[in-house]
Design an enzyme around this catalytic site. Structure first.
Site, short mmCIF file in Angstrom:
data_model
loop_
_atom_site.label_atom_id
_atom_site.label_comp_id
_atom_site.label_asym_id
_atom_site.label_seq_id
_atom_site.Cartn_x
_atom_site.Cartn_y
_atom_site.Cartn_z
N ALA A 80 16.89 -19.17 -80.24
CA ALA A 80 15.68 -20.16 -79.95
C ALA A 80 14.99 -19.38 -78.89
CB ALA A 80 16.42 -21.16 -78.94
N ALA A 142 19.94 -18.66 -77.50
CA ALA A 142 18.61 -18.31 -76.90
C ALA A 142 18.50 -16.78 -77.53
CB ALA A 142 18.61 -18.29 -75.37
N CYS A 143 16.89 -16.66 -77.96
CA CYS A 143 16.54 -15.37 -78.15
C CYS A 143 16.55 -14.34 -77.08
CB CYS A 143 15.27 -15.39 -78.62
SG CYS A 143 14.38 -13.83 -79.10
N PHE A 144 16.66 -14.69 -75.94
CA PHE A 144 16.40 -13.71 -74.68
C PHE A 144 17.77 -13.52 -74.12
CE2 PHE A 144 12.20 -14.38 -75.19
CZ PHE A 144 11.49 -13.32 -74.90
#
Length: 268
Positions: A80, A142-144
């Site tokens: 995400a 989450a992507c990060f």
């Protein structure tokens, strides 16, 4: 080397952003457009999820509704991304483009050069994350959460998250360049058992442009820096153009029939 088409920054709804990327891929497959770089934003704020993510298991849908944040599923994988205070880019090109490696990891290294040069022009000493066989445990949707091979990092912290898709001879790479990272907002949208652990993890693993510059940079400065970065990396002036009429019609159809539909966004 082929000439590149540059589509300058505009804001769209999430469904339209994804429809535009797919419509360009189709036009590229039909060989009716040049390799394309696009800058864009999101209106309203949107959470995009990777193709394989399970929405109801990973995303707090009540928080999305409460905060009036849209949701859209990407064609690409990954996790995400909160599209809020950031610059999003997409690169769309033939898979047989001269000099483009056949593997996704190695092509990340080539395509991320424009990003690297953009950060340098802002005075940020970024580097490409080196491939590693040892990965930390994934703590969130989450992507990060952590960098992938050849993504942009500063001091070990991820600055830009990207995802790539290869489909029927065409490559799409798109990603988020963080200007400001609202870690609390992103955290509130994810289902996670240990909120404090996630807060510390984001603080240690992600950063943004205005956390790294000696003074806040305007959005115009940031766009200009990355436009120059990609221009130098691709050795092309990147003249400004628009979508073709055929692409625009296809965007409307894809947004209406695919990216606004629950059958797509909640398919897993």
């Amino acid at each position: 080397m082929k000439k590149w088409r540059f589509l300058p920054y505009k804001k769209y709804q999430g469904a339209y952003n994804m429809a535009i990327d797919e419509a360009i891929m189709e036009a590229m497959r039909e060989k009716t457009v040049e390799p394309t770089i696009r800058f864009y934003g999101w209106m309203p704020t949107t959470l995009s999820i990777g193709y394989f993510q399970r929405v109801e298991e990973e995303i707090d849908l009540q928080q999305l509704k409460r905060q009036q944040i849209d949701l859209v599923r990407r064609m690409t994988g990954g996790r995400a991304v909160l599209h809020d205070q950031e610059l999003t880019y997409s690169i769309i090109m033939p898979e047989n483009y001269p000099g483009l490696p056949h593997t996704i990891s190695e092509s990340y290294r080539i395509l991320s050069t424009g990003l690297l040069l953009g950060y340098k022009k802002l005075g940020i000493d970024a580097e490409l994350a080196k491939p590693s066989r040892k990965k930390e445990p994934i703590l969130s949707a989450a992507c990060f959460d952590q960098p992938s091979d050849y993504e942009l990092i500063v001091g070990g912290k991820k600055m830009a998250g990207s995802a790539q898709l290869r489909q029927r001879g065409v490559v799409l790479q798109h990603g988020s360049i963080l200007v400001h990272f609202n870690k609390d907002k992103l955290r509130s949208l994810l289902k996670h058992r240990n909120d404090q652990q996630l807060k510390v993890h984001f603080a240690n693993h992600a950063s943004a442009i205005n956390e790294r510059c000696d003074h806040p940079r305007s959005f115009q400065e940031i766009q200009h820096a990355f436009h120059q970065g990609f221009s130098e990396a691709l050795q092309d002036e990147l003249s400004r153009e628009e979508l073709t009429l055929k692409e625009k019609k296809r965007v409307e159809a894809l947004a209406r029939e695919k990216y606004t539909m629950d059958t797509w966004n909640f398919k897993r």
